[in-house]
Every structure is written in C-alpha cells, then in structure tokens.
Write a protein that holds these residues in place. Structure first.
Motif, PDB file in Angstrom:
ATOM      1  N   VAL A 126      39.335 -57.837 -30.044  1.00 55.46           N
ATOM      2  CA  VAL A 126      38.164 -58.630 -30.411  1.00 55.46           C
ATOM      3  C   VAL A 126      38.622 -59.914 -31.092  1.00 55.46           C
ATOM      4  O   VAL A 126      39.721 -59.973 -31.661  1.00 55.46           O
ATOM      5  N   ASN A 127      37.797 -60.948 -31.011  1.00 55.89           N
ATOM      6  CA  ASN A 127      38.098 -62.188 -31.723  1.00 55.89           C
ATOM      7  C   ASN A 127      38.160 -61.922 -33.226  1.00 55.89           C
ATOM      8  O   ASN A 127      37.312 -61.215 -33.776  1.00 55.89           O
ATOM      9  N   ALA A 128      39.132 -62.512 -33.880  1.00 62.63           N
ATOM     10  CA  ALA A 128      39.390 -62.206 -35.291  1.00 62.63           C
ATOM     11  C   ALA A 128      38.223 -62.579 -36.192  1.00 62.63           C
ATOM     12  O   ALA A 128      37.900 -61.865 -37.142  1.00 62.63           O
ATOM     13  N   ASN A 129      37.568 -63.706 -35.893  1.00 62.55           N
ATOM     14  CA  ASN A 129      36.516 -64.171 -36.806  1.00 62.55           C
ATOM     15  C   ASN A 129      35.349 -63.199 -36.871  1.00 62.55           C
ATOM     16  O   ASN A 129      34.743 -63.014 -37.925  1.00 62.55           O
ATOM     17  N   ILE A 130      35.024 -62.535 -35.749  1.00 55.48           N
ATOM     18  CA  ILE A 130      33.887 -61.616 -35.752  1.00 55.48           C
ATOM     19  C   ILE A 130      34.232 -60.346 -36.534  1.00 55.48           C
ATOM     20  O   ILE A 130      33.401 -59.801 -37.266  1.00 55.48           O
ATOM     21  N   ILE A 190      47.221 -57.788 -35.619  1.00 54.84           N
ATOM     22  CA  ILE A 190      46.636 -59.109 -35.836  1.00 54.84           C
ATOM     23  C   ILE A 190      47.523 -60.148 -35.158  1.00 54.84           C
ATOM     24  O   ILE A 190      48.721 -60.228 -35.441  1.00 54.84           O
ATOM     25  N   VAL A 191      46.939 -60.913 -34.238  1.00 53.39           N
ATOM     26  CA  VAL A 191      47.673 -61.932 -33.495  1.00 53.39           C
ATOM     27  C   VAL A 191      47.446 -63.282 -34.163  1.00 53.39           C
ATOM     28  O   VAL A 191      46.296 -63.709 -34.335  1.00 53.39           O
ATOM     29  N   ILE A 192      48.523 -63.934 -34.539  1.00 51.10           N
ATOM     30  CA  ILE A 192      48.451 -65.230 -35.216  1.00 51.10           C
ATOM     31  C   ILE A 192      49.161 -66.263 -34.354  1.00 51.10           C
ATOM     32  O   ILE A 192      50.346 -66.112 -34.034  1.00 51.10           O
ATOM     33  N   SER A 193      48.444 -67.294 -33.947  1.00 52.24           N
ATOM     34  CA  SER A 193      48.999 -68.326 -33.077  1.00 52.24           C
ATOM     35  C   SER A 193      49.377 -69.552 -33.891  1.00 52.24           C
ATOM     36  O   SER A 193      48.635 -69.981 -34.778  1.00 52.24           O
ATOM     37  N   SER A 194      50.544 -70.123 -33.582  1.00 46.21           N
ATOM     38  CA  SER A 194      51.020 -71.325 -34.241  1.00 46.21           C
ATOM     39  C   SER A 194      51.790 -72.171 -33.240  1.00 46.21           C
ATOM     40  O   SER A 194      52.848 -71.761 -32.761  1.00 46.21           O
ATOM     41  N   MET A 220      43.613 -62.218 -41.921  1.00 49.67           N
ATOM     42  CA  MET A 220      42.704 -62.582 -40.838  1.00 49.67           C
ATOM     43  C   MET A 220      42.324 -64.057 -40.858  1.00 49.67           C
ATOM     44  O   MET A 220      41.852 -64.592 -39.854  1.00 49.67           O
ATOM     45  N   ASN A 221      42.509 -64.734 -41.979  1.00 50.08           N
ATOM     46  CA  ASN A 221      42.222 -66.168 -42.040  1.00 50.08           C
ATOM     47  C   ASN A 221      43.082 -66.961 -41.067  1.00 50.08           C
ATOM     48  O   ASN A 221      42.716 -68.070 -40.669  1.00 50.08           O
ATOM     49  N   TYR A 222      44.230 -66.393 -40.671  1.00 46.41           N
ATOM     50  CA  TYR A 222      45.152 -67.094 -39.783  1.00 46.41           C
ATOM     51  C   TYR A 222      45.141 -66.513 -38.369  1.00 46.41           C
ATOM     52  O   TYR A 222      45.875 -66.980 -37.500  1.00 46.41           O
ATOM     53  N   ALA A 223      44.308 -65.512 -38.127  1.00 46.99           N
ATOM     54  CA  ALA A 223      44.358 -64.768 -36.867  1.00 46.99           C
ATOM     55  C   ALA A 223      43.465 -65.370 -35.793  1.00 46.99           C
ATOM     56  O   ALA A 223      42.470 -66.032 -36.073  1.00 46.99           O
ATOM     57  N   SER A 224      43.848 -65.106 -34.540  1.00 45.92           N
ATOM     58  CA  SER A 224      43.013 -65.484 -33.395  1.00 45.92           C
ATOM     59  C   SER A 224      42.406 -64.246 -32.739  1.00 45.92           C
ATOM     60  O   SER A 224      41.253 -64.249 -32.352  1.00 45.92           O
ATOM     61  N   LYS A 225      43.190 -63.192 -32.603  1.00 45.44           N
ATOM     62  CA  LYS A 225      42.727 -61.947 -31.997  1.00 45.44           C
ATOM     63  C   LYS A 225      43.119 -60.761 -32.866  1.00 45.44           C
ATOM     64  O   LYS A 225      44.117 -60.809 -33.602  1.00 45.44           O
TER      65      LYS A 225
END
Length: 261
Positions: free
Chosen positions: A143-147, A240-244, A220-225
């Motif tokens: 799921v999308n991290a923000n939700i 937690i997937v974090i994109s950079s 989760m503030n840095y996560a995408s998925k």
C-alpha cells in the motif's frame, strides 16, 4: 582491509537511522547485495535497515568470510550529523580488521573540510542472523505509505492493543484499536487505488501492542510504499520502501502477536 563503501550524499541515511534509533546497539553486516544494519534484539520486535550496494558510489568486500560487528547506534548517528544540515557531505566507511574500529571519513564538499571518526566495534558472537521473511508467507498487501501512516494517526492514540486482519473477502484489510474510549477502526479494500498488491490465502487476524506499530511513524515520513505481511503464527512483517534519487533502501520490521485467530 575487509570492507569499504562510499556515499556521495548520506542525509537520507542519517534521517532513517535517526528515525529507527530504538536500541543502543546495532549489528552491521556488509553483504554482496548491500549493507544490512539490524538493531540489537528488542523484546517481541526485530528491525533491520538495508542499504543496497547500488546506493553507494563504491562498495567493496575483500573477504570471503562473513563480516559482522556491533557498534553504538547513537555514536554512529551523531557522527553522521557532524555537518548538520549544511551542504551535501560525502561519506566513506572503512572496516580494516576484525575487532578494529569502523572508520568514517566525511568530507564537506563545498568547504573542503574533512572529518575522520573511529567508532569502536564489538563482537557479535551471540548474534544469530535469521531471516523472518519466510515466516510471513501467508498474506501480503502493498500500500502507499501515506495512507497507512494516516490510518495509524486516525486510530485512538490511547489504545494499548490493535487488531490487524487480512481476508480474501470484504472488507479485506482491517485495523481495530481498543482504548479507554472504546473501539476505533479503519478498513482498506483490495480494490483501492492505494493498494498495488493484495495476496490473501485465507482470513487471519492477530493482536499486537499498538506502541510497536507507532514506533514506525517517524520512518514512514520518508517512505513511498509499505508491504504488510502475516504468517501462520501471527508474526507481522512490515517492509518500508524509501526512495532516494531513483534508488531504494528498505526498513524491515517484525513484531510478534499477542493473540492470533
């Protein structure tokens, strides 16, 4: 020389490590596929951070033997923050000998300032590197991290326990928090545009301490998925997937259940 790695801009690395700084010590394990950092075991939970080798500008392992060592996570993060928010400093990690220090060479590119730090390392004889991923093979949702972060904020903050359920039938994913004011709950349909993967073999529910899940809010503030998986025993796995800059790092978090249905 056993291991070296270089990173051009390590701000996101510092931010993630600061967010998961839940333990005094961390185990570092350089592997061919990347650098793994595991927090020294906390009761009922396990947290690991993966830095894939493609995150680094150079990444070299000079030993065929397994390399693991323990460091103070607090000291490590404090060293990474020596330059604060100024510029885009580079970082070089050097681990020369077993029992020797982990050397950090940081360079402020704009000011041409170089700082060397040696961090004492400790033996990991009592540490067992066991992957828990295979135990979370029953159900999975991405799921999308923000939700998911929003869901955790919506639930009653006074709740001690939270019940998590995954089902092949509606409402599919449920979270129920039980607090002093009663129950608060949220659901996510597998058909939601926020859900990219939903695999559920059979209905499963388990209860967890809510405080363990809230620990992840900073990361989760840095996560995408976010990938949520559950095993037969109720073991909950959250990746937690974090994109950079088109590269990804991962935080894996496992927590044991209080009650399983």
């Amino acid at each position: 020389m056993l291991f070296t790695a270089e990173l051009i801009d390590f701000k996101i690395v510092y931010s993630v490590l600061k967010a998961v700084n839940l333990s005094e010590y961390a185990i570092l394990r350089p592997m061919e596929e990347g650098l793994k950092l595991t927090l020294e075991e906390i009761k009922c939970t396990e947290t690991s951070v993966y830095f894939p080798c493609n995150m680094f500008s150079t990444y070299e392992i000079y030993s065929t033997e397994d390399i693991t060592f323990k460091i103070s996570l607090k000291v490590f993060t404090e060293c990474l923050n020596i330059f604060g928010d100024e510029g885009n400093p580079s970082l070089k990690l050097i681990y020369e000998d077993i029992g020797g220090p982990l050397c950090l060479k940081m360079k402020h590119l704009e000011e041409n300032i170089i700082v060397d730090c040696d961090i004492k390392t400790f033996s990991t004889e009592d540490f067992q590197s066991i992957s828990l991923a295979h135990e979370c093979n029953l159900n999975k949702m991405v799921v999308n991290a923000n939700i998911f972060q929003e869901i955790l904020y919506r639930l009653d903050n006074s709740a001690d326990e939270v019940n998590l359920g995954l089902s092949p039938d509606p409402p599919y994913f449920t979270l129920i928090a039980t607090g002093r004011a009663g129950e608060s709950f949220v659901t996510i349909s597998k058909h939601s545009e926020e859900v990219s993967v939903y695999q559920c073999q059979k209905s499963a529910q388990a209860q967890y301490l809510f405080s363990y899940l809230r620990q992840l809010l900073k990361v989760m503030n840095y996560a995408s998925k976010i990938s949520i998986s559950m095993g037969e025993t109720g073991l909950l796995g959250i990746q937690i997937v974090i994109s950079s800059e088109e590269k990804q790092m991962y935080v894996e978090y496992y927590v044991t259940s209080l009650v399983t249905e």
